[in-house]
Design a protein around this motif. Structure first.
Motif, PDB file in Angstrom:
ATOM      1  N   UNK A  60       5.626  13.159 -10.258  1.00 14.72           N
ATOM      2  CA  UNK A  60       6.613  14.209 -10.054  1.00 14.72           C
ATOM      3  C   UNK A  60       7.443  14.463 -11.304  1.00 14.72           C
ATOM      4  N   UNK A  61       7.724  13.412 -12.052  1.00 10.93           N
ATOM      5  CA  UNK A  61       8.544  13.556 -13.256  1.00 10.93           C
ATOM      6  C   UNK A  61       7.730  13.614 -14.549  1.00 10.93           C
ATOM      7  N   UNK A  62       6.410  13.595 -14.426  1.00  7.63           N
ATOM      8  CA  UNK A  62       5.573  13.727 -15.609  1.00  7.63           C
ATOM      9  C   UNK A  62       5.337  12.454 -16.387  1.00  7.63           C
ATOM     10  N   UNK A  63       5.621  11.309 -15.787  1.00  4.08           N
ATOM     11  CA  UNK A  63       5.370  10.035 -16.462  1.00  4.08           C
ATOM     12  C   UNK A  63       3.944   9.543 -16.238  1.00  4.08           C
ATOM     13  N   UNK A  64       3.236  10.168 -15.323  1.00  2.37           N
ATOM     14  CA  UNK A  64       1.867   9.767 -14.993  1.00  2.37           C
ATOM     15  C   UNK A  64       1.033  11.021 -14.796  1.00  2.37           C
ATOM     16  N   UNK A  65      -0.158  11.029 -15.404  1.00  6.45           N
ATOM     17  CA  UNK A  65      -1.109  12.115 -15.161  1.00  6.45           C
ATOM     18  C   UNK A  65      -2.497  11.524 -14.957  1.00  6.45           C
ATOM     19  N   UNK A  66      -3.506  12.342 -14.960  1.00  3.77           N
ATOM     20  CA  UNK A  66      -4.865  11.863 -14.686  1.00  3.77           C
ATOM     21  C   UNK A  66      -5.345  10.859 -15.724  1.00  3.77           C
ATOM     22  N   UNK A  67      -4.764  10.877 -16.907  1.00  5.51           N
ATOM     23  CA  UNK A  67      -5.189   9.967 -17.977  1.00  5.51           C
ATOM     24  C   UNK A  67      -4.354   8.689 -18.024  1.00  5.51           C
ATOM     25  N   UNK A  68      -3.341   8.581 -17.176  1.00  6.33           N
ATOM     26  CA  UNK A  68      -2.487   7.391 -17.162  1.00  6.33           C
ATOM     27  C   UNK A  68      -1.057   7.729 -17.514  1.00  6.33           C
ATOM     28  N   UNK A 117       0.826  -1.205   0.000  1.00  5.02           N
ATOM     29  CA  UNK A 117       0.000   0.000   0.000  1.00  5.02           C
ATOM     30  C   UNK A 117       0.864   1.260   0.000  1.00  5.02           C
ATOM     31  N   UNK A 118       1.898   1.259   0.831  1.00  2.25           N
ATOM     32  CA  UNK A 118       2.814   2.401   0.868  1.00  2.25           C
ATOM     33  C   UNK A 118       3.545   2.554  -0.461  1.00  2.25           C
ATOM     34  N   UNK A 119       3.923   1.426  -1.069  1.00  5.74           N
ATOM     35  CA  UNK A 119       4.623   1.470  -2.354  1.00  5.74           C
ATOM     36  C   UNK A 119       3.737   2.068  -3.446  1.00  5.74           C
ATOM     37  N   UNK A 120       2.441   1.788  -3.417  1.00 11.90           N
ATOM     38  CA  UNK A 120       1.523   2.408  -4.372  1.00 11.90           C
ATOM     39  C   UNK A 120       1.601   3.935  -4.269  1.00 11.90           C
ATOM     40  N   UNK A 121       1.607   4.447  -3.043  1.00 13.35           N
ATOM     41  CA  UNK A 121       1.669   5.892  -2.835  1.00 13.35           C
ATOM     42  C   UNK A 121       2.984   6.467  -3.351  1.00 13.35           C
ATOM     43  N   UNK A 122       4.072   5.789  -3.032  1.00 10.33           N
ATOM     44  CA  UNK A 122       5.386   6.263  -3.471  1.00 10.33           C
ATOM     45  C   UNK A 122       5.514   6.227  -4.985  1.00 10.33           C
ATOM     46  N   UNK A 123       5.028   5.155  -5.595  1.00 14.31           N
ATOM     47  CA  UNK A 123       5.103   5.027  -7.053  1.00 14.31           C
ATOM     48  C   UNK A 123       4.302   6.135  -7.730  1.00 14.31           C
ATOM     49  N   UNK A 124       3.093   6.349  -7.267  1.00 12.34           N
ATOM     50  CA  UNK A 124       2.255   7.394  -7.847  1.00 12.34           C
ATOM     51  C   UNK A 124       2.922   8.757  -7.720  1.00 12.34           C
ATOM     52  N   UNK A 125       3.474   9.038  -6.547  1.00 10.48           N
ATOM     53  CA  UNK A 125       4.105  10.336  -6.333  1.00 10.48           C
ATOM     54  C   UNK A 125       5.314  10.566  -7.219  1.00 10.48           C
ATOM     55  N   UNK A 126       6.192   9.557  -7.334  1.00 12.48           N
ATOM     56  CA  UNK A 126       7.404   9.723  -8.134  1.00 12.48           C
ATOM     57  C   UNK A 126       7.091   9.810  -9.623  1.00 12.48           C
ATOM     58  N   UNK A 127       6.175   8.978 -10.102  1.00 16.03           N
ATOM     59  CA  UNK A 127       5.820   9.003 -11.520  1.00 16.03           C
ATOM     60  C   UNK A 127       5.162  10.324 -11.910  1.00 16.03           C
TER      61      UNK A 127
END
Length: 328
Positions: free
Chosen positions: A73-81, A61-71
């Motif tokens: 932060x660098x623009x690899x993930x947005x609201x559309x995926x 669960x914590x890793x999900x939060x960290x992954x979402x935040x880092x991705x």
């Protein structure tokens, strides 16, 4: 035992995204400044929503939060995926106590009621690679996937394997996660009131050319890696014969008093703890995230991150350079 790996200009590897979640610090700069000893526990359901958290251990669960935040932060993930192909992103996760709660619970159930009483939802989560694989599935990251669980050096070793994957041409970028939970299972194992960090850090390590192609901000430059049989040889190997001296040195808090005074004299030693508890597999990634926070605030480099079992046995180290530097 000695292994040294440095990067040439043609194989430059950089850090472009960072996420930090520990009680008392939720940014790289706050981590670099020293997390507070008291902080609110991370609430994954607030950060990433409740969907998909059921049946997952605390570390995942914590890793999900960290992954979402880092991705993000660098623009690899947005609201559309994802904003890049999923095949271009690998995952390396580091955790020594990650799913200990799931494993011990399953064993307790088998001991008391036989295997027929175990839950079909729990047993898949008893695999040691559950953190890395679960993050990859949730975010559609289809590059190489690796779980590192090898003690005190684990987090820095994870950084090395991420850089190796990139340098060998396997993938353009890797999400590196270091996470440890704080729960009853970990407390019983560690004893003496020592607990896990209950959080961690994630960094996006990327081929410099790939980062430039998508106009990503470079937060730090990966300088090199060493694994030796002691802290002195590790530090010497990180600097090489003509490398620049570090401006900061990040070490485990409990090792600070045991280090010889003549080793990197005058270089500030940034210890992690006691507010972070037994950071273990999360330590090395936390160190790299803190170095990035130092650079974010205008700090220079190199910064050395070193970890090991009391720094008297197997010891790993990573050197990080400021964004304006160049890999040696």
């Amino acid at each position: 035992m000695s292994a040294v790996h440095t990067l040439t200009a043609g194989s430059a590897v950089v850090i472009t995204g960072v996420s930090v979640l520990v009680p008392g610090a939720d940014t790289p700069a706050a981590l670099a400044a020293g997390p507070g000893a008291v902080g609110q526990p991370v609430a994954p359901e607030v950060l990433v929503g409740k969907k998909g958290l059921r049946y997952k251990d605390r570390a995942t669960q914590l890793a999900y939060c960290l992954a979402s935040g880092a991705l993000m932060d660098t623009g690899l993930l947005d609201e559309d995926g994802l904003t890049v192909p999923g095949t271009s992103i690998g995952v390396v996760a580091s955790s020594n106590f990650g799913n200990l709660d799931t494993v011990t619970s399953a064993l307790d159930t088998i001991r008391a009621h036989t295997v027929s009483a175990t839950s079909p939802m729990d047993l898949p989560n008893a695999s040691s690679n559950v953190i890395a694989s679960s993050v990859a599935i949730r975010f559609g990251l289809r590059g190489p996937n690796l779980m590192v669980c090898n003690g005190a050096t684990s987090g820095l070793d994870a950084m090395h394997w991420a850089a190796t994957m990139i340098r060998s041409g396997r993938v353009d970028r890797v999400l590196v996660i270091g996470v440890e939970p704080d729960n009853d299972a970990v407390r019983r194992l560690l004893g003496d009131g020592r607990t896990g960090v209950d959080g961690g850090a994630a960094v996006v390590v990327e081929r410099a050319e790939a980062a430039r192609n998508r106009s990503a901000d470079v937060r730090a430059v990966y300088g090199g890696y060493a694994m030796t049989d002691g802290v002195r040889s590790c530090v010497e190997d990180l600097g090489g014969t003509d490398g620049p001296a570090p401006v900061r040195w990040q070490i485990p808090q409990d090792a600070a008093g045991a280090l010889p005074d003549d080793l990197l004299p005058g270089v500030p030693r940034d210890g992690f703890g006691p507010g972070l508890g037994q950071a273990s597999g999360a330590l090395g990634v936390l160190q790299c995230a803190a170095a990035t926070g130092w650079f974010d605030e205008g700090g220079t480099g190199p910064v050395y991150a070193v970890a090991g079992a009391g720094l008297r046995g197997a010891t790993s180290g990573v050197s990080l350079l400021a964004p304006t530097g160049s890999p040696r």
